[in-house]
Design a protein around this motif. Structure first.
Motif, short mmCIF file in Angstrom:
data_model
loop_
_atom_site.label_atom_id
_atom_site.label_comp_id
_atom_site.label_asym_id
_atom_site.label_seq_id
_atom_site.Cartn_x
_atom_site.Cartn_y
_atom_site.Cartn_z
N LEU A 1 26.63 31.21 67.42
CA LEU A 1 25.53 31.71 66.55
C LEU A 1 26.53 31.65 65.46
CD1 LEU A 1 23.01 34.09 67.91
CD2 LEU A 1 22.58 31.79 66.91
N MET A 2 27.82 32.40 65.32
CA MET A 2 28.65 32.67 64.56
C MET A 2 29.02 31.28 63.87
SD MET A 2 30.57 36.05 65.21
CE MET A 2 32.18 35.37 64.92
N GLY B 1 29.00 27.40 59.03
CA GLY B 1 28.93 26.09 58.18
C GLY B 1 29.72 25.50 59.08
N ALA B 2 30.58 25.60 60.37
CA ALA B 2 31.08 24.62 60.94
C ALA B 2 30.30 23.52 61.23
CB ALA B 2 32.02 25.42 61.97
N TRP B 3 29.33 23.67 61.91
CA TRP B 3 28.39 22.51 62.28
C TRP B 3 27.68 21.89 61.16
CZ3 TRP B 3 26.05 25.38 67.01
CH2 TRP B 3 27.23 25.44 67.92
N VAL B 4 27.07 22.66 60.24
CA VAL B 4 26.10 22.17 59.30
C VAL B 4 26.52 22.94 57.99
CG1 VAL B 4 23.61 22.21 58.31
CG2 VAL B 4 24.15 22.04 60.94
N THR C 1 26.59 24.80 54.72
CA THR C 1 25.86 26.19 54.60
C THR C 1 24.96 25.86 53.27
OG1 THR C 1 27.40 27.14 53.31
CG2 THR C 1 27.09 27.99 55.52
N PHE C 2 25.26 24.74 52.39
CA PHE C 2 24.35 24.57 51.21
C PHE C 2 23.06 23.95 51.58
CE2 PHE C 2 27.44 20.75 51.50
CZ PHE C 2 26.30 19.80 51.56
N VAL C 3 23.01 23.29 52.86
CA VAL C 3 21.71 22.83 53.32
C VAL C 3 20.59 23.95 53.77
CG1 VAL C 3 22.51 20.62 53.56
CG2 VAL C 3 22.63 22.22 55.57
N PHE C 4 21.22 25.02 54.21
CA PHE C 4 20.47 26.44 54.72
C PHE C 4 19.58 26.76 53.36
CE2 PHE C 4 23.97 27.90 57.80
CZ PHE C 4 23.73 26.79 58.30
N PRO C 5 18.53 27.32 53.80
CA PRO C 5 17.33 28.03 52.66
C PRO C 5 18.29 29.15 51.89
CG PRO C 5 16.42 28.10 54.92
CD PRO C 5 17.76 27.48 54.87
N ASP C 6 17.97 29.56 50.76
CA ASP C 6 18.73 30.47 50.13
C ASP C 6 18.85 31.57 50.73
OD1 ASP C 6 19.17 28.82 47.54
OD2 ASP C 6 17.22 29.48 46.79
N TRP C 7 17.72 32.16 51.38
CA TRP C 7 17.73 33.48 52.12
C TRP C 7 18.78 33.53 53.06
CZ3 TRP C 7 16.73 33.94 57.23
CH2 TRP C 7 16.14 32.84 57.74
N LEU C 8 19.23 32.39 53.98
CA LEU C 8 19.98 32.34 54.99
C LEU C 8 21.17 32.15 54.71
CD1 LEU C 8 20.29 32.19 58.00
CD2 LEU C 8 19.76 29.69 58.02
N THR D 1 33.00 33.90 60.00
CA THR D 1 33.16 32.33 60.10
C THR D 1 32.65 31.75 58.83
OG1 THR D 1 31.05 32.03 61.33
CG2 THR D 1 32.92 32.02 62.63
N ARG D 2 31.69 32.31 58.03
CA ARG D 2 31.44 31.58 56.89
C ARG D 2 32.40 31.79 55.98
NH1 ARG D 2 27.13 31.34 52.98
NH2 ARG D 2 28.12 30.31 51.27
N TRP D 3 33.15 32.69 55.62
CA TRP D 3 34.29 32.95 54.93
C TRP D 3 35.66 31.80 55.34
CZ3 TRP D 3 33.57 35.14 50.51
CH2 TRP D 3 32.46 36.02 50.34
N ALA D 4 35.74 31.91 56.72
CA ALA D 4 36.83 30.91 57.10
C ALA D 4 36.63 29.40 56.67
CB ALA D 4 37.15 31.10 58.69
N ILE D 5 35.55 28.90 56.90
CA ILE D 5 35.27 27.51 56.65
C ILE D 5 34.97 27.63 55.09
CG2 ILE D 5 33.25 25.91 56.49
CD1 ILE D 5 34.75 26.42 59.44
N ASP D 6 34.64 28.60 54.46
CA ASP D 6 34.80 28.35 52.90
C ASP D 6 36.26 28.16 52.25
OD1 ASP D 6 32.17 28.52 52.56
OD2 ASP D 6 31.98 30.58 51.66
N GLY D 7 36.84 29.08 52.91
CA GLY D 7 38.40 29.05 52.49
C GLY D 7 39.29 27.84 52.98
#
Length: 87
Positions: A14-15, A20-23, A25-32, A41-47
């Motif tokens: 889930l993490m 954003g490692a599989w998909v 995150t910009f394709v997610f809805p705004d709330w997600l 993991t979001r921060w690791a992928i962004d960096g």
């Protein structure tokens, strides 16, 4: 221990997905997209993305590094507090 292993695998998957490692995150809805900011993991992928395929400098990775350090301190404090020191 098999139950804990299963929970750990589901949590990890889930993490990774929400980070954003599989998909991306910009394709997610705004709330997600907002909810995924609570995932380390979001921060690791962004960096990583900022410095690799987006070609930005180290300054773009400093905020994700800081957030991941804060997660590390928080999780470390929880682990130390939860550890049974008397055993």
């Amino acid at each position: 221990w098999l139950r804990q292993r299963g929970i750990a695998i589901v949590a990890t998957l889930l993490m990774v997905m929400l980070g954003g490692a599989w998909v991306p995150t910009f394709v997610f809805p705004d709330w997600l997209q907002t909810a995924t900011l609570a995932m380390p993991t979001r921060w690791a992928i962004d960096g990583l993305a900022a410095m690799t395929w987006r070609g930005l400098g180290i300054e773009e990775a400093l905020a994700p590094i800081g957030v991941m350090l804060a997660f590390s301190v928080a999780f470390g404090a929880i682990a130390v507090k939860s550890f049974d020191w008397e055993e």
